[in-house]
Scaffold this motif. Structure first.
Motif, PDB file in Angstrom:
ATOM      1  N   THR A 177       1.357  -1.187  -0.363  1.00 59.63           N
ATOM      2  CA  THR A 177      -0.011   0.221   0.252  1.00 59.63           C
ATOM      3  C   THR A 177       0.937   0.896  -0.194  1.00 59.63           C
ATOM      4  O   THR A 177       2.264   1.731   1.112  1.00 59.63           O
ATOM      5  CB  THR A 177      -0.972   0.532   0.865  1.00 59.63           C
ATOM      6  N   VAL A 178       0.614   2.190  -0.999  1.00 58.02           N
ATOM      7  CA  VAL A 178       1.432   3.212  -0.926  1.00 58.02           C
ATOM      8  C   VAL A 178       0.519   4.713  -0.961  1.00 58.02           C
ATOM      9  O   VAL A 178      -0.652   4.558  -1.060  1.00 58.02           O
ATOM     10  CB  VAL A 178       1.912   3.726  -2.448  1.00 58.02           C
ATOM     11  N   ALA A 179       1.196   5.013   0.798  1.00 57.96           N
ATOM     12  CA  ALA A 179       0.420   6.126   0.725  1.00 57.96           C
ATOM     13  C   ALA A 179       0.746   7.653   0.761  1.00 57.96           C
ATOM     14  O   ALA A 179       1.683   7.835  -0.230  1.00 57.96           O
ATOM     15  CB  ALA A 179       1.061   6.178   2.604  1.00 57.96           C
TER      16      ALA A 179
ATOM     17  N   ALA B 205     -10.694  -0.415   4.516  1.00 56.33           N
ATOM     18  CA  ALA B 205     -11.305   0.544   5.679  1.00 56.33           C
ATOM     19  C   ALA B 205      -9.783  -0.389   6.099  1.00 56.33           C
ATOM     20  O   ALA B 205      -8.685   0.399   6.629  1.00 56.33           O
ATOM     21  CB  ALA B 205     -12.132  -0.296   6.010  1.00 56.33           C
ATOM     22  N   LYS B 206      -9.012  -1.226   6.274  1.00 53.77           N
ATOM     23  CA  LYS B 206      -8.253  -1.864   6.903  1.00 53.77           C
ATOM     24  C   LYS B 206      -6.913  -1.317   6.065  1.00 53.77           C
ATOM     25  O   LYS B 206      -6.112  -0.237   6.620  1.00 53.77           O
ATOM     26  CB  LYS B 206      -8.149  -3.009   6.521  1.00 53.77           C
ATOM     27  N   GLU B 207      -6.608  -0.676   4.548  1.00 50.25           N
ATOM     28  CA  GLU B 207      -6.134  -0.059   4.189  1.00 50.25           C
ATOM     29  C   GLU B 207      -5.478   1.305   4.452  1.00 50.25           C
ATOM     30  O   GLU B 207      -5.104   1.729   4.591  1.00 50.25           O
ATOM     31  CB  GLU B 207      -5.778  -0.190   2.782  1.00 50.25           C
TER      32      GLU B 207
ATOM     33  N   VAL C 262      -3.052   3.444   6.140  1.00 51.63           N
ATOM     34  CA  VAL C 262      -2.180   4.834   5.883  1.00 51.63           C
ATOM     35  C   VAL C 262      -2.242   5.879   6.772  1.00 51.63           C
ATOM     36  O   VAL C 262      -1.700   7.148   6.784  1.00 51.63           O
ATOM     37  CB  VAL C 262      -2.872   5.250   4.463  1.00 51.63           C
ATOM     38  N   THR C 263      -3.928   5.862   7.373  1.00 54.86           N
ATOM     39  CA  THR C 263      -3.897   7.460   8.753  1.00 54.86           C
ATOM     40  C   THR C 263      -2.739   6.611   9.530  1.00 54.86           C
ATOM     41  O   THR C 263      -2.796   8.102  10.092  1.00 54.86           O
ATOM     42  CB  THR C 263      -5.341   7.087   8.856  1.00 54.86           C
TER      43      THR C 263
END
Ligand code: GP9
Ligand code: MN
Length: 427
Positions: A342-344, A382-384, A388-389
């Protein structure tokens, strides 16, 4: 405060992955030469104008059998632009949601940055940049990061036709930097920040030998011309490295810091990409920048893993065999198995191999189609989003709370800022 640090440590404990055992330490002891390609986007690689490659030297380097190239690598900067890229590259900490972390916190904060981490392994560190030392508060921040040397514009001979835009022209910059580079004790960790390919993409007549694009957008069309000039400068630099005997015993790392063409130029971007119009998905994918690692003996190829600037430091340290499991870093080795891809982005958007989330819209990363998420997909998203947050806000807490001053990293000699003086003196 110190209890914030506990939350950070707890998060990292669960989210860091082990290095790739087959590549770990394979580049041990090599010099590291990082080339920061100003405003350079991935789409320029292999891009042609009037049938001519914009960046023939970089294209050749990209597919060199000893270059690991990444084609799903994104810039993750916000308002701090170049300085955000530097912050991520040297610390694996995100830039801030507003402003520049280097400007606001670079002078006072405690860091455990690349130059200081490598100092324990006997590395000398040096930064090179053809602009005044105070830009982005580099002169103070580099001391906090433990840079032994900072060759700013003061260290380069001035002639009226040596500069354009912000400072030294890339060809002059590389030529003169190579001279300093050869004098450094080895192994060294060096970073060269280019400049000419910066908005508004100005170039003198004698160097303008490449056709502009023809979108009709005046801020967009000369971009390929300065990119082409940067490419020629890069090609010359590689020659200097070979002549100096530095090519074979160095790991050469290239990255683009952020976009050159902002999202305000949708119509022109569509033309560049050969599309009728661009969607938010296209613009998100347009944030890809190059990331390449070259070293003799390294097994090259195009790696499709998803990652970004936050992941560079752990990747490099693992290749160099520098133990890095206890550091406060938010990225993960791009070569690690089972890494989260996952790229934030700083605004909370993100890209995974499956999903491209922009605002409240979710796209299929492979096709670019809008997705109406199923219940199961909603849970994944939602998990990703939570990941990120959380990582962004914890990284902010590290910088805004100066948390590294509480963090005892084993075997790490903390940086004594007073030790450094980058002022040019003749003799
Ligand atoms: C100036 C240069 C530009 O020294 O690094 O920074 P940017 O405007 O790209 O953030
Ligand atoms: Mn920049």
């Amino acid at each position: 405060n110190a209890s914030d640090l506990k939350s950070v440590e707890k998060y990292l404990k669960h989210n860091r992955v082990a290095a790739n055992a087959t590549t770990f330490g394979t580049q041990k002891g090599k010099n590291v030469i990082i080339i920061h390609l100003e405003s350079f986007q991935q789409y320029l690689i292999n891009y042609k104008v009037d049938g001519k490659e914009v960046t023939p030297n970089l294209n050749k380097f990209y597919k060199n059998q000893n270059t690991m190239s990444f084609d799903n690598f994104y810039n993750q900067v916000a308002q701090g632009k170049t300085s955000d890229a530097e912050m991520m590259l040297e610390n694996s900490l995100f830039g801030l949601p507003q402003g520049s972390a280097m400007t606001e916190y670079g002078t006072q904060n405690t860091f455990q940055a690349a130059p200081a981490l490598l100092d324990q392994d006997g590395y000398t560190s040096a930064a090179f940049h053809g602009d005044v030392p105070s830009f982005w508060n580099r002169d103070n921040t580099y001391k906090s990061w433990g840079y032994d040397y900072f060759f700013s514009s003061q260290y380069y001979k001035e002639k009226s036709d040596y500069t354009v835009g912000y400072g030294l022209k890339d060809k002059i910059f590389f030529r003169d930097s190579a001279k300093y580079l050869q004098e450094l004790p080895q192994p060294f960790y060096a970073k060269l920040i280019t400049l000419t390919n910066h908005y508004p993409y100005e170039l003198d007549k004698q160097n303008t030998d490449f056709p502009a694009t023809k979108t009709g957008d005046k801020t967009v069309d000369p971009y390929v011309q300065t990119a082409h000039y940067l490419d020629e400068a890069f090609g010359e630099f590689i020659t200097y490295l070979k002549e100096a005997g530095l090519y074979k015993n160095s790991m050469i790392v290239l990255y683009g810091d952020h976009y050159g063409i902002s999202n305000n130029h949708r119509a022109a971007i569509a033309q560049l990409l050969g599309k009728d119009k661009v969607t938010s998905y296209d613009l998100a994918q347009f944030q890809k920048v190059p990331f390449m690692i070259h070293a003799t003996g390294l097994k090259g190829g195009i790696n499709h893993t998803y990652g970004g600037e936050i992941d560079v430091l752990p990747t490099l340290l693992d290749l160099l065999g520098v133990k890095n499991t206890n550091t406060i870093q938010f990225g993960n080795d791009l070569l690690a198995k089972n890494r989260n891809q996952t790229v934030a982005f700083r605004n909370g958007d993100f890209i995974t191999p499956q999903f491209t989330k922009v605002g409240s819209t979710v796209y299929n990363t492979k096709s670019g189609d809008v997705i109406k998420p199923t219940t199961k997909q909603k849970a994944t998203l939602a998990k990703e989003q939570n990941r990120v947050t959380t990582e962004l806000s914890l990284s902010d807490r590290v910088i805004q709370g100066d948390l590294l001053r509480f963090y005892q990293l084993k075997d790490f000699k903390s940086v004594d800022k007073k030790k450094y003086n980058y002022k040019y003196s003749n003799g």
